[in-house]
Design a protein around this motif. Structure first.
Motif, PDB file in Angstrom:
ATOM      1  N   LEU A   2       1.026  -1.319   0.077  1.00 34.30           N
ATOM      2  CA  LEU A   2       0.127   0.015   0.044  1.00 34.30           C
ATOM      3  C   LEU A   2       0.764   1.298  -0.034  1.00 34.30           C
ATOM      4  CD1 LEU A   2      -2.358  -1.077   2.745  1.00 34.30           C
ATOM      5  CD2 LEU A   2      -2.967  -1.404   0.321  1.00 34.30           C
ATOM      6  N   HIS A   3       0.450   2.351  -0.730  1.00 29.07           N
ATOM      7  CA  HIS A   3       1.211   3.414  -0.779  1.00 29.07           C
ATOM      8  C   HIS A   3       0.342   4.599  -0.286  1.00 29.07           C
ATOM      9  CE1 HIS A   3       4.858   2.786  -3.520  1.00 29.07           C
ATOM     10  NE2 HIS A   3       5.196   2.138  -2.259  1.00 29.07           N
ATOM     11  N   PHE A   4       0.417   5.136   0.866  1.00 31.82           N
ATOM     12  CA  PHE A   4      -0.623   5.996   1.327  1.00 31.82           C
ATOM     13  C   PHE A   4       0.320   7.415   1.274  1.00 31.82           C
ATOM     14  CE2 PHE A   4      -1.809   2.508   4.132  1.00 31.82           C
ATOM     15  CZ  PHE A   4      -3.055   2.625   4.048  1.00 31.82           C
ATOM     16  N   PHE A  32       8.969  10.330   3.996  1.00 36.28           N
ATOM     17  CA  PHE A  32       8.607   9.049   3.731  1.00 36.28           C
ATOM     18  C   PHE A  32       8.401   8.130   4.909  1.00 36.28           C
ATOM     19  CE2 PHE A  32      10.118   9.591  -0.915  1.00 36.28           C
ATOM     20  CZ  PHE A  32       8.986  10.226  -1.148  1.00 36.28           C
ATOM     21  N   PHE A  33       7.672   7.059   5.180  1.00 34.69           N
ATOM     22  CA  PHE A  33       7.563   6.252   6.049  1.00 34.69           C
ATOM     23  C   PHE A  33       7.448   4.929   5.636  1.00 34.69           C
ATOM     24  CE2 PHE A  33       6.494  10.099   7.829  1.00 34.69           C
ATOM     25  CZ  PHE A  33       7.224  10.235   9.297  1.00 34.69           C
ATOM     26  N   GLU A  34       8.107   3.775   6.002  1.00 31.70           N
ATOM     27  CA  GLU A  34       8.002   2.416   5.482  1.00 31.70           C
ATOM     28  C   GLU A  34       7.720   1.219   6.706  1.00 31.70           C
ATOM     29  OE1 GLU A  34      11.598   1.317   3.240  1.00 31.70           O
ATOM     30  OE2 GLU A  34      10.548  -0.208   1.912  1.00 31.70           O
ATOM     31  N   ARG A  39       3.587   1.854   2.740  1.00 35.00           N
ATOM     32  CA  ARG A  39       4.589   3.206   2.710  1.00 35.00           C
ATOM     33  C   ARG A  39       3.664   4.266   2.772  1.00 35.00           C
ATOM     34  NH1 ARG A  39       7.210   0.110  -1.594  1.00 35.00           N
ATOM     35  NH2 ARG A  39       8.863  -1.227  -0.877  1.00 35.00           N
ATOM     36  N   LEU A  40       4.171   5.462   3.370  1.00 37.68           N
ATOM     37  CA  LEU A  40       3.485   6.484   3.345  1.00 37.68           C
ATOM     38  C   LEU A  40       4.302   7.864   3.084  1.00 37.68           C
ATOM     39  CD1 LEU A  40       0.841   7.404   5.852  1.00 37.68           C
ATOM     40  CD2 LEU A  40       2.699   8.941   5.638  1.00 37.68           C
ATOM     41  N   ALA A  41       3.705   8.672   2.635  1.00 29.29           N
ATOM     42  CA  ALA A  41       4.430  10.074   2.186  1.00 29.29           C
ATOM     43  C   ALA A  41       3.505  11.200   2.795  1.00 29.29           C
ATOM     44  CB  ALA A  41       4.258  10.299   0.565  1.00 29.29           C
ATOM     45  N   THR A  55       4.894  11.346  -6.560  1.00 34.07           N
ATOM     46  CA  THR A  55       5.661  10.779  -7.718  1.00 34.07           C
ATOM     47  C   THR A  55       6.988  10.454  -7.370  1.00 34.07           C
ATOM     48  OG1 THR A  55       4.770  12.549  -9.199  1.00 34.07           O
ATOM     49  CG2 THR A  55       6.919  11.797 -10.143  1.00 34.07           C
ATOM     50  N   ALA A  56       7.517  11.315  -6.230  1.00 33.44           N
ATOM     51  CA  ALA A  56       8.910  10.827  -5.775  1.00 33.44           C
ATOM     52  C   ALA A  56       8.715   9.411  -4.996  1.00 33.44           C
ATOM     53  CB  ALA A  56       9.384  11.830  -4.695  1.00 33.44           C
ATOM     54  N   LEU A  57       7.609   9.170  -4.056  1.00 35.27           N
ATOM     55  CA  LEU A  57       7.573   7.812  -3.955  1.00 35.27           C
ATOM     56  C   LEU A  57       7.335   6.712  -4.570  1.00 35.27           C
ATOM     57  CD1 LEU A  57       6.851   6.426  -0.878  1.00 35.27           C
ATOM     58  CD2 LEU A  57       4.359   6.739  -1.453  1.00 35.27           C
ATOM     59  N   GLY A  58       6.621   6.968  -5.743  1.00 33.53           N
ATOM     60  CA  GLY A  58       6.558   6.075  -6.686  1.00 33.53           C
ATOM     61  C   GLY A  58       7.704   5.753  -7.364  1.00 33.53           C
ATOM     62  N   SER A  59       8.789   6.671  -7.598  1.00 32.70           N
ATOM     63  CA  SER A  59       9.818   6.573  -8.326  1.00 32.70           C
ATOM     64  C   SER A  59      10.915   5.864  -7.384  1.00 32.70           C
ATOM     65  CB  SER A  59      10.480   7.784  -8.703  1.00 32.70           C
ATOM     66  OG  SER A  59       9.666   8.667  -9.406  1.00 32.70           O
ATOM     67  N   LYS A  60      10.696   6.348  -6.152  1.00 29.67           N
ATOM     68  CA  LYS A  60      11.846   5.492  -5.073  1.00 29.67           C
ATOM     69  C   LYS A  60      11.576   4.075  -4.918  1.00 29.67           C
ATOM     70  CE  LYS A  60      13.931   6.160  -0.481  1.00 29.67           C
ATOM     71  NZ  LYS A  60      13.700   6.724   0.725  1.00 29.67           N
ATOM     72  N   TYR A  61      10.204   3.618  -4.909  1.00 27.31           N
ATOM     73  CA  TYR A  61       9.820   2.257  -4.810  1.00 27.31           C
ATOM     74  C   TYR A  61       8.959   1.821  -5.816  1.00 27.31           C
ATOM     75  CZ  TYR A  61      11.106   3.623  -0.159  1.00 27.31           C
ATOM     76  OH  TYR A  61      11.656   4.012   1.134  1.00 27.31           O
ATOM     77  N   PRO A  62       9.678   1.516  -7.226  1.00 23.20           N
ATOM     78  CA  PRO A  62       8.784   1.066  -8.388  1.00 23.20           C
ATOM     79  C   PRO A  62       8.077  -0.532  -8.182  1.00 23.20           C
ATOM     80  CG  PRO A  62      11.143   1.184  -8.696  1.00 23.20           C
ATOM     81  CD  PRO A  62      11.039   1.440  -7.530  1.00 23.20           C
ATOM     82  N   ASN A  63       7.022  -0.483  -8.139  1.00 20.05           N
ATOM     83  CA  ASN A  63       6.211  -1.764  -7.883  1.00 20.05           C
ATOM     84  C   ASN A  63       4.886  -1.812  -8.593  1.00 20.05           C
ATOM     85  OD1 ASN A  63       4.617  -3.905  -6.795  1.00 20.05           O
ATOM     86  ND2 ASN A  63       5.455  -3.352  -4.691  1.00 20.05           N
TER      87      ASN A  63
END
Ligand code: SF4
Lengths: 274, 329
Positions: A2-4, A32-34, A39-41, A55-63
């Motif tokens: 999950l990405h919040f 960011f938190f993980e 994960r959460l931004a 965008t930064a969260l998605g680029s840092k953790y591609p999935n």
């Protein structure tokens, strides 16, 4: 996974605690938190901040198997404080685009039209909630997932009877969001159930590895290899997979090897159609 | 049946919209300006949406009745198709809709009156010619008839258009709206048929073959003209024998006098549509082998295709005259 994304720390704190997340860096002013499952931004207020941090969260953790959720507060004309909504239409006062998150399941949260504003407002409208991030978050998250996996969940923090004031009661907001965590979890389960199971096993990854060790493939050939082996994995019985392993030894060159894989597919797909 | 109904601005007050909204009071309603805002964006997953599609009520603007490609006809002077719906209740794995559209949501164009008027104008513009109108190109003509009321809305039009023909193309066994009225001599109820193993494993959610044959029987007994659409032919183990027995079974079940036309077609798909179907269903054996790309179309390898096509063609012609047969290869 999950990405919040939340605008404020008070909106995030219950989620961070629930998913046992730890700080994991950030991007600009975003934090960011993980955790193991999520994960959460914390993005800061506003659509642009939300878009940048997403965008930064998605680029840092591609999935490609992530569910993206923007969780936060909203204003509504007459819905009770603490009521949760899920956006079914998202617009913005700074864009002509309108976005329609898709829900191919029976949602446990009532849908609402969400308008993202660039300034706080108490000009409440019928059948509409407003916030300051949803649109920016959603547009940015579309780079990482399809619309079925991106949602905005908004909890009413103010309405015409109790309009927003400049003073935020952070504890009340934190509590409001915290109370919705079970609802959010159920929602995520429904979304996850929709995802088709990937037809690949250990056999395909180890076979591909062995093939790559034996031959040097071009990019196009690597694509063919991955596709054919994954397809074979979906239709072959275990003993047939063992036989297919022999192709690696028997084939004198990569061209023969790749065409042997296709011949095996031609043979066994016909059997498996019905 | 629908969790969510999207309503286009232009038809918000259309009587068919209002009736449908009344019929599904629990469905969540979402307003939109144009259906394309929901239907066309790229980042959607057809396979996932197919699990529970929403309904989009919209207005069909622009050209509603289109000429068919030149080699797609049933012997009339002119052939046309029209689509009152986009997408289908069923989920045939070979269906081009899944490769063509971004969204699996159903679009229902509620302005039937405009379709009817275009059909009438087209047929009346050349009264000395026979015009054939195909419905069910972007959907199944009857599968959602209980929602759309399509048959009841369009059949009366053909009652007083003697130079116009209508084909209802379907796999649905919901033929009550037809059986409830006297048969029309210029309407063909055409069933897409494949052998039972294919119907079971590839034509998901569609009625089983025996039910379709039963519906064909009932319609022919009631005096309706029926069409047999053996399309697409699917290659699988022992398919030549299976198709032979299947063709015999179909013709043994239906009186040949009721059969208006028979078509036969191979599995074919434009490359881009095929690529999308394949990526949606990477585990689907149908897309894995014995296929070739030629002139932008994905089809079975020549020898496989022609062996199956020829043997099935010959078998059909042992049951039916050539003048009823319209092979498409
Ligand atoms: S019945 Fe026809 S339109 Fe419907 S899914 Fe099957 S092939 Fe497609």
């Amino acid at each position: 996974m999950l990405h919040f994304s939340t605008a404020l720390h008070c909106e995030a704190q219950g989620i961070i605690a629930h998913y046992d997340m730890k700080p994991s860096g950030g991007h600009g002013r975003a934090q960011f938190f993980e955790g193991e499952k999520a994960r959460l931004a914390i993005t800061g207020v506003g659509a642009l901040n939300s878009a940048i941090a997403t965008t930064a969260l998605g680029s840092k953790y591609p999935n490609d198997e992530t569910i993206w959720l923007n969780v936060g507060i909203c204003g509504h004309l007459d819905a009770p404080i603490g009521n949760p909504f899920i956006a079914n239409r998202i617009s913005s006062n700074t864009s002509r685009d309108t976005l329609y998150p898709q829900f191919p399941w029976k949602s446990n949260i009532k849908g609402i039209e969400l308008q993202t504003l660039s300034e706080p407002s108490t000009d409440y409208k019928t059948n509409q909630a407003f916030d300051m991030e949803g649109f920016g978050f959603y547009k940015a998250a579309l780079a990482f997932a399809s619309t079925e996996f991106i949602h905005c969940i908004k909890v009413v923090s103010d309405n015409a009877a109790q309009p927003a004031s400049s003073h935020f009661d952070k504890h009340a907001i934190a509590r409001m969001i915290e109370l919705q965590i079970p609802v959010i979890e159920t929602l995520c389960e429904s979304i996850d159930e929709l995802r088709p199971k990937k037809p690949s096993s250990n056999w395909s990854s180890s076979f591909i590895q062995k093939a790559k060790a034996r031959f040097r493939f071009t990019e196009t050939e690597t694509h063919q290899l991955n596709k054919r082996v994954t397809q074979l994995d979906a239709i072959l019985q275990q003993d047939e997979k063992t036989k297919t392993d022999l192709l690696l030894i028997e084939s004198s060159n990569k061209k023969t090897f790749l065409s042997q894989l296709q011949s095996t597919l031609n043979q066994f797909s016909t059997r498996n159609i019905c | 049946m629908f969790e969510r109904i999207y309503i286009e601005a232009a038809i918000r007050e259309h009587p068919r919209t209002l009736a449908l909204l009344e019929r599904y009071p629990k469905a969540e309603r979402v307003n939109c300006e144009r259906y394309g805002e929901i239907f066309n964006p790229n980042r959607q997953n057809f396979r996932i949406q197919k699990q529970n599609p929403a309904l989009i009520l919209a207005e069909k603007r622009g050209t509603r009745v289109l000429p068919t490609p030149p080699d797609y006809g049933l012997g009339a002077d002119r052939h046309y198709y029209f689509s009152h719906m986009l997408n289908c209740l069923y989920d045939c794995r070979y269906c081009f809709l899944q490769g063509m559209y971004q969204s699996a949501n159903y679009i229902l164009f509620v302005n039937f009156e405009d379709f009817r008027s275009d059909i009438r104008t087209t047929a009346e513009s050349q009264p000395d010619e026979q015009h054939f109108f195909f419905s069910g190109y972007d959907c199944d003509s009857l599968a959602m008839d209980s929602v759309t009321g399509f048959a009841d809305a369009f059949l009366p039009l053909f009652e007083d258009l003697p130079n116009a023909w209508l084909e209802l193309r379907t796999k649905s066994v919901n033929v009550k709206p037809l059986l409830n009225r006297p048969p029309l001599p210029n309407v063909v109820v055409a069933f897409s048929l494949n052998p039972e193993p294919i119907a079971k494993s590839v034509e998901h959610r569609a009625p089983p073959l025996p039910a379709r044959i039963n519906a064909l029987k009932k319609l022919s007994e009631a005096g309706w003209k029926v069409g047999l659409r053996f399309d697409p032919l699917i290659h699988f183990e022992n398919c030549i024998e299976v198709y032979r027995d299947f063709i015999d079974h179909v013709f043994d079940s239906i009186p040949i006098e009721a059969v208006h036309s028979i078509t036969l077609g191979s599995f074919r798909s434009p490359k881009s549509v095929f690529k999308k179907m394949e990526s949606l269903y990477p585990e689907e054996p149908l897309f894995m082998g014995n296929l070739d790309l030629k002139n932008g179309m994905v089809a079975y390898k020549k020898s496989i295709e022609s062996d199956l096509f020829e043997s099935t063609r010959k078998r059909i012609l042992t049951h039916a005259d050539e003048d009823k047969f319209f092979p498409c290869q």
